[in-house]
Design an enzyme around this catalytic site. Structure first.
Site, short mmCIF file in Angstrom:
data_model
loop_
_atom_site.label_atom_id
_atom_site.label_comp_id
_atom_site.label_asym_id
_atom_site.label_seq_id
_atom_site.Cartn_x
_atom_site.Cartn_y
_atom_site.Cartn_z
N TRP A 170 39.69 38.57 38.36
CA TRP A 170 38.68 39.43 38.96
C TRP A 170 38.35 40.65 38.12
O TRP A 170 37.30 41.27 38.31
CB TRP A 170 39.16 39.90 40.34
N ASN A 171 39.22 41.06 37.21
CA ASN A 171 39.04 42.39 36.61
C ASN A 171 37.87 42.46 35.63
O ASN A 171 37.27 43.52 35.45
CB ASN A 171 40.34 42.86 35.95
N LYS A 194 37.09 27.82 37.85
CA LYS A 194 37.50 28.31 39.16
C LYS A 194 37.18 29.79 39.24
O LYS A 194 37.74 30.61 38.52
CB LYS A 194 39.00 28.11 39.41
N ASP A 196 37.24 33.47 40.69
CA ASP A 196 38.16 34.27 41.48
C ASP A 196 37.49 34.62 42.82
O ASP A 196 36.30 34.93 42.88
CB ASP A 196 38.52 35.56 40.74
N SER A 197 38.26 34.58 43.89
CA SER A 197 37.70 34.79 45.22
C SER A 197 37.12 36.19 45.40
O SER A 197 36.19 36.39 46.20
CB SER A 197 38.77 34.54 46.29
N GLY A 245 45.37 35.67 33.23
CA GLY A 245 45.99 36.19 34.44
C GLY A 245 47.39 36.68 34.17
O GLY A 245 47.73 37.07 33.04
N GLU A 267 45.90 33.95 28.15
CA GLU A 267 46.00 35.39 27.91
C GLU A 267 46.61 36.02 29.14
O GLU A 267 46.04 35.95 30.24
CB GLU A 267 44.66 36.04 27.61
N LEU A 268 47.77 36.64 28.95
CA LEU A 268 48.58 37.06 30.09
C LEU A 268 48.75 38.58 30.12
O LEU A 268 47.88 39.32 29.70
CB LEU A 268 49.92 36.32 30.04
N GLU A 399 54.34 46.03 34.06
CA GLU A 399 52.91 46.29 33.94
C GLU A 399 52.40 46.92 35.24
O GLU A 399 52.60 46.39 36.33
CB GLU A 399 52.17 44.99 33.67
#
Length: 530
Positions: A170-171, A194, A196-197, A245, A267-268, A399
């Site tokens: 979402w960011n 997919k 993000d909601s 995520g 990418e985490l 984080e």
């Protein structure tokens, strides 16, 4: 200075437009089934009001979406790279022309300041333009020497993976949602995303725009729903997975992909460090640190969460960073009058406050910020600077993903590099120094996929010809640059043997063939050939 808005939903967004965008959600199975999942309703950060109902897919819908994508992909793979590039450039132009619409949607769904929303538009436009122009070069066949010089002709070609699954957060709903889709499409793949909601409308608006730019209908499928259900179904059905995520979820995605023997790009998370050397320009370093720490309200994987400052300039840097931070305009508005917007959700606000409260309770000092501002908006939290953070505090190694930075004093460059390399993450880092050669020598010793010198984070991320990704717990693979499109392809070797077969001929004994070949190998060695 602060600014507020009392309006959440953009006035131009009608129910008819929302329905048009939501028509891109693939619901082949549930739409005709006995039970249809309840639509998901995200909450607007500005006023906590419902945004708009978005359909929810079942795993069977995901399977149907992959089937449709797989059927459309061969024709697209047979389309020239130049034609695919024309579509990307048409999308580029439409995006810039209609950017105010998507800026409103991004702000409505995420709450971020408008400038930070605009950065997504600029980045996606750059990606579209870059791969439209450079895809042919990145994917060009490569001719190599064959087994028998002159007789064996060999080339390596790039062929599409097939159907790529993109699971985005979402960011950065436009940049991370679309920036990975574009190179996958230009490489000749179909895509199943997919959404993000929290930010589905941004992606669905973009899918509508991509159709207007000329993308075939079934080539990019969008599914919606929870990550645990719909995201899992995507990973279990596609030929390659691109995931952005958390590290914890990334491990799960990687495990599922590995069991199916399909590739994954991940990418985490990050706990990104910044170093201020003794010779740094303090004013520039403080201004750059504030941007890198608080942009997007700190909700970005590459934002700076910890700063290691040489003890001789620590006080001056600290004081200047506090001054710059306190001058930032916190609030919420659909114009450019705000520097820092609210956090995205009550859960995110609670997580940030918990880190700060835990640190203060264990002895850390708040130099700036450190509190929520419900008077400005229900999810507003002041940009926060902490001092005296110690390892037993959650904010030290975990984080935060919010507008919080911790300051540490160090005696030498060696100490700074050692501290920067603490922990298991390795996504992004920053060094501030007037000695660019020495900063470059330090950079290669920092375990991070990107190191910015005299910039907080944007210089590397915005340089789309260079790869971007993480080391350690920050992920696998790269976006941007050559690897950002080649990862969506398989390398295929095509070898053509001319005039004579390999191995002994029917008229030659095996023993004589081996002796002759051994002499040839020795000759190649003496000639310095491979």
């Amino acid at each position: 200075m602060t600014a507020t808005t009392t309006s959440s939903r953009p006035a131009w967004v009608t129910d008819e437009l929302v329905a048009q965008w939501c028509s891109w959600v693939r619901q082949d199975v549930t739409r005709h089934g006995d039970s249809v999942p309840e639509p998901v309703m995200a909450v607007a950060p500005y006023d906590l009001s419902p945004i708009a109902p978005v359909p929810v897919c079942a795993p069977e819908d995901v399977a149907a979406a992959v089937v449709r994508a797989r059927q459309a992909q061969p024709d697209w793979a047979g389309t020239s790279i130049a034609r695919r590039g024309e579509m990307a450039l048409a999308f580029h132009d439409l995006l810039l022309e209609r950017q105010d619409q998507v800026l409103d949607l991004i702000q409505w769904e995420t709450g971020k300041a408008r400038y930070h929303a605009w950065q997504e538009v600029g980045q996606v436009a750059a990606i579209a333009r870059h791969y439209a122009r450079r895809a042919r070069h990145y994917l060009a066949p490569r001719h190599v020497r064959g087994m028998v010089p002159g007789l064996t002709k060999v080339k390596e070609v790039r062929v599409p993976k097939g159907v790529v699954g993109v699971i985005s957060p979402w960011n950065y709903p436009l940049y991370l949602g679309i920036g990975d889709v574009l190179p996958a499409l230009l490489a000749g793949n179909a895509v199943v995303s997919k959404a993000d909601s929290q930010t589905a409308l941004t992606m669905l608006w973009t899918r509508d725009l991509m159709a207007e730019a000329g993308l075939p209908t079934d080539l990019w499928q969008i599914v919606t729903g929870s990550g645990s259900v719909v995201g899992t179904a995507v990973v279990e059905a596609v030929d390659f997975v691109c995931f952005t995520g958390s590290t914890a979820t990334g491990r799960t995605v990687a495990g599922r992909a590995a069991r199916r023997l399909v590739g994954a790009s991940l990418e985490l998370g990050g706990k990104n460090p910044l170093i201020v050397r003794e010779d740094a320009d303090i004013a520039a370093a403080a201004a750059g640190t504030a941007v890198a720490a608080f942009a997007n309200t700190g909700q970005m994987c590459i934002h700076i969460e910890r700063a290691y400052v040489h003890e001789k300039v620590y006080d001056a840097f600290r004081d200047e960073l506090v001054r710059v931070t306190q001058a930032l305009r916190l609030g919420q508005s659909y114009d450019y009058s705000v520097d820092i917007g609210p956090l995205v959700s009550p859960d995110q606000l609670a997580a940030v406050a918990a880190h700060v409260d835990d640190a203060v309770g264990k002895g850390a000092s708040v130099l700036a910020g450190g509190r929520a501002r419900p008077d400005l908006g229900p999810l507003c939290y002041e940009p926060t600077i902490l001092e005296g953070v110690t390892p037993e505090m959650a904010v030290h190694g975990q984080e935060t993903f919010g507008p919080v930075i911790s300051l540490y004093s160090c005696a030498t460059d060696e100490d700074a590099v050692s501290l920067a390399n603490q922990g298991t993450y390795g996504l992004s880092a920053s060094i501030w120094s007037s000695d660019l050669r020495e900063a470059g020598r330090m950079a290669v010793r920092i375990r991070a996929g990107s190191v910015n010198v005299n910039d907080g984070a944007a210089a590397a991320a915005g340089s789309v010809e260079a790869g971007m990704g993480g080391m350690g717990d920050s992920g696998l693979g790269r976006r941007h640059g050559a690897e950002g499109i080649r990862k969506y392809t398989e390398s295929q070797t095509i070898a053509v043997q001319r005039l004579m077969p390999l191995g002994p001929s029917p008229k030659t004994s095996v023993a004589s063939f081996v002796r002759r070949t051994n002499r040839q190998l020795a000759l190649l060695r003496r000639l310095g050939l491979r």
